[in-house]
Design a protein around this motif. Structure first.
Motif, PDB file in Angstrom:
ATOM      1  N   ARG A  20      -1.733  -9.155 -36.828  1.00 45.64           N
ATOM      2  CA  ARG A  20      -2.693  -9.650 -35.730  1.00 45.64           C
ATOM      3  C   ARG A  20      -3.036 -11.095 -35.806  1.00 45.64           C
ATOM      4  NH1 ARG A  20      -4.686  -4.137 -35.227  1.00 45.64           N
ATOM      5  NH2 ARG A  20      -6.168  -4.714 -36.579  1.00 45.64           N
ATOM      6  N   ASN A  21      -3.170 -11.608 -37.003  1.00 45.41           N
ATOM      7  CA  ASN A  21      -3.896 -12.865 -37.266  1.00 45.41           C
ATOM      8  C   ASN A  21      -2.829 -13.973 -37.821  1.00 45.41           C
ATOM      9  OD1 ASN A  21      -6.682 -12.520 -36.755  1.00 45.41           O
ATOM     10  ND2 ASN A  21      -6.322 -10.472 -37.946  1.00 45.41           N
ATOM     11  N   GLN A  22      -1.671 -13.457 -37.964  1.00 39.29           N
ATOM     12  CA  GLN A  22      -0.683 -14.585 -38.634  1.00 39.29           C
ATOM     13  C   GLN A  22      -0.672 -15.582 -37.615  1.00 39.29           C
ATOM     14  OE1 GLN A  22       0.536 -14.211 -41.462  1.00 39.29           O
ATOM     15  NE2 GLN A  22       1.946 -15.890 -41.633  1.00 39.29           N
ATOM     16  N   PRO A  23      -0.495 -15.512 -36.334  1.00 40.30           N
ATOM     17  CA  PRO A  23      -0.814 -16.808 -35.467  1.00 40.30           C
ATOM     18  C   PRO A  23      -1.651 -17.734 -35.698  1.00 40.30           C
ATOM     19  CG  PRO A  23      -0.188 -14.741 -34.108  1.00 40.30           C
ATOM     20  CD  PRO A  23      -0.539 -14.246 -35.522  1.00 40.30           C
ATOM     21  N   HIS A  24      -2.710 -17.336 -36.294  1.00 39.88           N
ATOM     22  CA  HIS A  24      -3.882 -18.240 -36.449  1.00 39.88           C
ATOM     23  C   HIS A  24      -3.518 -19.230 -37.662  1.00 39.88           C
ATOM     24  CE1 HIS A  24      -7.226 -16.839 -33.830  1.00 39.88           C
ATOM     25  NE2 HIS A  24      -6.512 -15.581 -34.320  1.00 39.88           N
ATOM     26  N   LEU A  25      -2.688 -18.365 -38.708  1.00 39.82           N
ATOM     27  CA  LEU A  25      -2.355 -19.387 -39.908  1.00 39.82           C
ATOM     28  C   LEU A  25      -1.282 -20.131 -39.262  1.00 39.82           C
ATOM     29  CD1 LEU A  25      -2.543 -19.332 -42.756  1.00 39.82           C
ATOM     30  CD2 LEU A  25      -1.155 -17.716 -43.031  1.00 39.82           C
ATOM     31  N   LEU A  26      -0.106 -19.744 -38.607  1.00 34.51           N
ATOM     32  CA  LEU A  26       1.054 -20.588 -37.933  1.00 34.51           C
ATOM     33  C   LEU A  26       0.237 -21.779 -37.282  1.00 34.51           C
ATOM     34  CD1 LEU A  26       3.438 -17.813 -37.219  1.00 34.51           C
ATOM     35  CD2 LEU A  26       3.284 -19.264 -39.225  1.00 34.51           C
ATOM     36  N   SER A  27      -0.867 -21.485 -36.604  1.00 37.04           N
ATOM     37  CA  SER A  27      -1.323 -22.576 -35.746  1.00 37.04           C
ATOM     38  C   SER A  27      -1.899 -23.713 -36.595  1.00 37.04           C
ATOM     39  CB  SER A  27      -2.498 -21.998 -34.757  1.00 37.04           C
ATOM     40  OG  SER A  27      -3.809 -21.800 -35.619  1.00 37.04           O
ATOM     41  N   LEU A  28      -2.094 -23.548 -37.812  1.00 35.25           N
ATOM     42  CA  LEU A  28      -2.490 -24.983 -38.483  1.00 35.25           C
ATOM     43  C   LEU A  28      -1.543 -25.827 -38.615  1.00 35.25           C
ATOM     44  CD1 LEU A  28      -4.527 -22.984 -41.551  1.00 35.25           C
ATOM     45  CD2 LEU A  28      -5.266 -24.023 -39.220  1.00 35.25           C
ATOM     46  N   ARG A  29      -0.236 -25.518 -38.428  1.00 35.04           N
ATOM     47  CA  ARG A  29       0.831 -26.615 -38.164  1.00 35.04           C
ATOM     48  C   ARG A  29       1.032 -27.472 -39.547  1.00 35.04           C
ATOM     49  NH1 ARG A  29      -1.040 -28.663 -32.159  1.00 35.04           N
ATOM     50  NH2 ARG A  29      -1.242 -26.237 -31.217  1.00 35.04           N
ATOM     51  N   GLY A  30       1.120 -26.865 -40.744  1.00 29.92           N
ATOM     52  CA  GLY A  30       1.615 -27.461 -42.098  1.00 29.92           C
ATOM     53  C   GLY A  30       0.169 -27.655 -42.661  1.00 29.92           C
ATOM     54  N   THR A  31      -1.030 -27.549 -42.093  1.00 29.57           N
ATOM     55  CA  THR A  31      -2.302 -27.663 -42.954  1.00 29.57           C
ATOM     56  C   THR A  31      -2.369 -26.357 -43.766  1.00 29.57           C
ATOM     57  OG1 THR A  31      -3.186 -29.121 -41.225  1.00 29.57           O
ATOM     58  CG2 THR A  31      -4.671 -28.033 -42.948  1.00 29.57           C
ATOM     59  N   PRO A  32      -2.841 -26.653 -45.203  1.00 31.77           N
ATOM     60  CA  PRO A  32      -2.820 -25.543 -45.886  1.00 31.77           C
ATOM     61  C   PRO A  32      -4.089 -24.421 -45.515  1.00 31.77           C
ATOM     62  CG  PRO A  32      -2.839 -27.508 -47.227  1.00 31.77           C
ATOM     63  CD  PRO A  32      -2.915 -27.890 -45.885  1.00 31.77           C
ATOM     64  N   GLY A  33      -3.826 -23.351 -45.404  1.00 35.74           N
ATOM     65  CA  GLY A  33      -4.694 -22.045 -44.786  1.00 35.74           C
ATOM     66  C   GLY A  33      -4.223 -20.855 -45.346  1.00 35.74           C
ATOM     67  N   ALA A  34      -5.260 -20.013 -45.173  1.00 33.72           N
ATOM     68  CA  ALA A  34      -5.038 -18.575 -45.676  1.00 33.72           C
ATOM     69  C   ALA A  34      -5.868 -17.537 -44.925  1.00 33.72           C
ATOM     70  CB  ALA A  34      -5.592 -18.411 -47.153  1.00 33.72           C
ATOM     71  N   LEU A  35      -5.318 -16.427 -44.627  1.00 31.06           N
ATOM     72  CA  LEU A  35      -6.021 -15.285 -43.945  1.00 31.06           C
ATOM     73  C   LEU A  35      -6.731 -14.469 -45.068  1.00 31.06           C
ATOM     74  CD1 LEU A  35      -3.285 -13.873 -41.729  1.00 31.06           C
ATOM     75  CD2 LEU A  35      -5.279 -15.456 -40.839  1.00 31.06           C
ATOM     76  N   VAL A  36      -7.972 -14.162 -44.589  1.00 33.87           N
ATOM     77  CA  VAL A  36      -8.828 -13.462 -45.569  1.00 33.87           C
ATOM     78  C   VAL A  36      -9.405 -12.108 -44.988  1.00 33.87           C
ATOM     79  CG1 VAL A  36     -11.159 -13.842 -47.199  1.00 33.87           C
ATOM     80  CG2 VAL A  36      -9.586 -15.668 -46.719  1.00 33.87           C
ATOM     81  N   THR A  37      -9.752 -11.059 -45.838  1.00 36.98           N
ATOM     82  CA  THR A  37     -10.227  -9.846 -45.421  1.00 36.98           C
ATOM     83  C   THR A  37     -11.704 -10.132 -45.201  1.00 36.98           C
ATOM     84  OG1 THR A  37     -10.365  -8.906 -47.362  1.00 36.98           O
ATOM     85  CG2 THR A  37      -8.470  -8.607 -46.620  1.00 36.98           C
ATOM     86  N   PRO A  38     -12.522  -9.404 -44.602  1.00 32.82           N
ATOM     87  CA  PRO A  38     -13.531  -9.495 -44.409  1.00 32.82           C
ATOM     88  C   PRO A  38     -14.530  -9.196 -45.879  1.00 32.82           C
ATOM     89  CG  PRO A  38     -13.109  -7.917 -42.762  1.00 32.82           C
ATOM     90  CD  PRO A  38     -12.007  -7.988 -43.547  1.00 32.82           C
ATOM     91  N   THR A  39     -13.822  -8.575 -47.035  1.00 26.42           N
ATOM     92  CA  THR A  39     -14.530  -8.688 -48.197  1.00 26.42           C
ATOM     93  C   THR A  39     -13.818  -9.753 -49.111  1.00 26.42           C
ATOM     94  OG1 THR A  39     -12.604  -7.292 -48.859  1.00 26.42           O
ATOM     95  CG2 THR A  39     -14.638  -5.997 -48.109  1.00 26.42           C
ATOM     96  N   GLY A  40     -13.091 -10.800 -48.598  1.00 26.53           N
ATOM     97  CA  GLY A  40     -12.937 -11.800 -49.197  1.00 26.53           C
ATOM     98  C   GLY A  40     -11.417 -11.930 -49.996  1.00 26.53           C
ATOM     99  N   ARG A  41     -10.714 -10.872 -49.641  1.00 29.27           N
ATOM    100  CA  ARG A  41      -9.264 -10.967 -50.365  1.00 29.27           C
ATOM    101  C   ARG A  41      -8.323 -11.601 -49.602  1.00 29.27           C
ATOM    102  NH1 ARG A  41      -6.332  -6.915 -50.219  1.00 29.27           N
ATOM    103  NH2 ARG A  41      -7.729  -5.394 -48.744  1.00 29.27           N
ATOM    104  N   ILE A  42      -7.645 -12.509 -50.116  1.00 32.63           N
ATOM    105  CA  ILE A  42      -6.410 -13.256 -49.467  1.00 32.63           C
ATOM    106  C   ILE A  42      -5.301 -12.606 -49.303  1.00 32.63           C
ATOM    107  CG2 ILE A  42      -4.902 -15.351 -49.577  1.00 32.63           C
ATOM    108  CD1 ILE A  42      -7.207 -16.856 -50.844  1.00 32.63           C
ATOM    109  N   ILE A  43      -4.715 -12.350 -47.968  1.00 36.83           N
ATOM    110  CA  ILE A  43      -3.750 -11.358 -47.738  1.00 36.83           C
ATOM    111  C   ILE A  43      -2.581 -12.151 -47.204  1.00 36.83           C
ATOM    112  CG2 ILE A  43      -4.933  -9.518 -47.589  1.00 36.83           C
ATOM    113  CD1 ILE A  43      -4.441  -9.872 -44.326  1.00 36.83           C
ATOM    114  N   ALA A  44      -2.415 -13.510 -46.972  1.00 36.66           N
ATOM    115  CA  ALA A  44      -1.535 -14.509 -46.550  1.00 36.66           C
ATOM    116  C   ALA A  44      -1.806 -15.742 -46.621  1.00 36.66           C
ATOM    117  CB  ALA A  44      -1.096 -13.874 -45.076  1.00 36.66           C
ATOM    118  N   GLY A  45      -1.117 -16.795 -47.153  1.00 38.28           N
ATOM    119  CA  GLY A  45      -1.542 -18.128 -47.371  1.00 38.28           C
ATOM    120  C   GLY A  45      -0.044 -18.982 -46.830  1.00 38.28           C
ATOM    121  N   GLU A  46      -0.557 -20.088 -46.745  1.00 39.54           N
ATOM    122  CA  GLU A  46       0.414 -20.991 -46.420  1.00 39.54           C
ATOM    123  C   GLU A  46       0.004 -22.498 -47.110  1.00 39.54           C
ATOM    124  OE1 GLU A  46       3.420 -21.287 -45.357  1.00 39.54           O
ATOM    125  OE2 GLU A  46       3.536 -19.232 -44.385  1.00 39.54           O
TER     126      GLU A  46
END
Length: 507
Positions: A234-260
């Motif tokens: 559901r949230n991968q588009p938020h990561l892709l929208s960074l357009r090359g800027t480093p970023g990551a998706l984080v769960t509510p408890t602080g685990r990183i589950i995807a990163g660019e």
């Protein structure tokens, strides 16, 4: 291994009280050890627990477990607790055995507070007398050595028999317990316990409770993997929208589950600063990242570099709407958070509910009813486009050209999938409660009615109780009356529900 109920001597730790000893001999052993007379000793596990308990000023003669919460609150705590989703497994594995063997099954949280208990009625009554009920605390610091408190203290399955309990009031009982760890954080989140009269606990109970705790952890691990995949999709588009800027998706408890980019991220980030109101975190390698709350979880992003050229086509924008509850409505666009006033939030709600797009006339009707004015709507749209961008809010018809994620959509999906507990936990409150727009009122009512119906028809007393103490259900007379009918006569939560129902009926 124990044979015929006799507990073997541990090397260097002395003799434990055993189920085969006469009651007077067990009591004499307790007195001898506690008074430091004779050569009687107890197991090292027990002696070390006694030391911790006595250091906490537990009085063996008079102590009883304190109540940390009103019993009516314990069910709501269970509904919000990581162990809630494995309760069917615990019931199916342990309750029938406990009832047949005249035992009580208990689940506590990480503090040793009893969230749930069930078992043979003949044993529940004497359990009431020693305070083994929902809301009471059985940590070592609160009531001394016992299986629940000691397993939380040492992090391994334990059995505490009769006078191995520091407090005399529970010498008639033997209990076995095992800790349960959250696969998300690795921390102990609670304990599973079986308690019974001191002559009735079989040595195999310890293995049974330990195996059940492992099954619970495995089921929680599977549920975590499923939740991670949903969050990622559901949230991968938020990561892709960074357009090359480093970023990551984080769960509510602080685990990183995807990163660019891939492979440059720690397993976890510390979100305690966010809870304190900060809007950024520092990673272990020294990088400072902005944190934007999404409808579920967080987006980490580095500061964008100015003037950076790109030759690839920019992905679709990502839009996250957080409109549930009494706080200010918030939108996260491509990783950047913006607070909204009510009218633009209403427009975004209507557009999110109608991804195919809306004409000015239709949008005016959804926002204002029969008195809607297209000119007014066009002015509101113009101001909203200036905030979120003309490439996000398109015209002819008005529509959102973005991947949209909403907190109210999260609740709707959970209800649609039959995940009632998840829906209740995800619902922070009504949708834009100050809004009088017809479209928002309709969506708000649909969400609340759907959630209410699902809970009341669930036949799950814990869900019904959680709803009755929730923002949406605390003034619901039918929910409280149903809760009174579902709770057994001896449950302390029933009196609270009866009182609340009487007050609602009188209003």
């Amino acid at each position: 291994m124990p044979v015929d109920g006799v507990v073997e001597r541990e090397p260097g730790s002395g003799l434990s009280a055993s189920p085969s000893r006469p009651a007077h001999a067990i009591d004499e052993l307790f007195e001898a050890v506690l008074d430091d007379t004779g050569d009687a000793t107890v197991r090292r596990l027990v002696s070390e627990s006694w030391e911790r308990s006595l250091a906490a000023a537990i009085d063996p003669a008079t102590a009883l477990p304190p109540f940390r919460f009103d019993p009516s609150e314990s069910a709501a705590r269970l509904a919000a607790h990581p162990l809630h989703n494995v309760m069917p497994l615990l019931r199916s594995n342990l309750v029938s055995i406990a009832e047949e063997a005249m035992h009580v099954v208990v689940v506590t949280d990480e503090q040793g507070i009893v969230l749930w208990r069930e078992g043979a009625n003949a044993v529940l009554r004497p359990a009431d007398r020693v305070g083994l009920v929902e809301g009471s605390c059985w940590s070592e610091e609160a009531i001394g050595t016992n299986a629940m408190g000691t397993t939380l203290a040492v992090g391994q399955p334990v059995q505490i028999h009769s006078t191995e309990h520091l407090v005399r009031a529970v010498h008639a009982w033997t209990c076995v317990a095992a800790p349960v760890r959250d696969p998300d954080t690795g921390r102990i989140v609670g304990a599973i316990d079986i308690t019974g009269p001191r002559r009735t606990i079989h040595p195999a109970m310890l293995a049974l409770v330990g195996a059940t705790a492992q099954l619970a952890e495995n089921q929680m691990r599977m549920q975590l993997a499923i939740a991670d995949e949903r969050l990622r999709a559901r949230n991968q588009p938020h990561l892709l929208s960074l357009r090359g800027t480093p970023g990551a998706l984080v769960t509510p408890t602080g685990r990183i589950i995807a990163g660019e980019p891939f492979g440059e991220w720690p397993e976890r980030v510390d979100l305690e600063q966010i809870a304190a109101g900060a809007d950024r975190v520092r990673l272990a390698d020294g990088r400072e990242m902005h944190v934007e709350p999404l409808a579920e979880g967080y987006l980490l992003r580095a500061a964008r570099r100015r003037g950076r050229a790109t030759t690839v086509e920019a992905p679709r924008h990502a839009l996250s709407l957080r409109f549930l509850g009494d706080g200010s409505p918030t939108v996260v666009l491509d990783g950047e958070s913006h607070a909204l006033t009510l009218r633009p939030a209403e427009i975004l709600t209507a557009l999110a509910l109608h991804p195919e797009g809306l004409t000015a006339e239709r949008l005016a009707f959804l926002l204002y009813g029969e008195d809607g004015n297209q000119t007014t709507v066009r002015g509101e749209i113009h101001r909203l486009r200036a905030l979120i961008g003309t490439d996000v809010l398109k015209t002819r018809p008005y529509r959102l050209d973005a991947v949209v994620d909403t907190d109210f959509g999260t609740v709707r999906r959970a209800l649609r999938d039959g995940r009632i507990g998840d829906a209740l936990r995800a619902c922070a409150g009504p949708l834009l409660p100050r809004s009088d727009a017809p479209e928002v009122r309709g969506a708000r009512d649909e969400l609340e009615v759907g959630l209410r119906r699902a809970v009341l028809e669930s036949d799950d007393v814990e869900l019904v109780h959680a709803y009755a103490t929730h923002r949406l259900g605390r003034d619901d007379l039918e929910a409280h009356e149903l809760l009174v009918d579902m709770l057994p006569a001896g449950d302390p939560r029933r009196a609270v529900a009866e009182s609340r129902a009487a007050r609602l009926l009188a209003e």
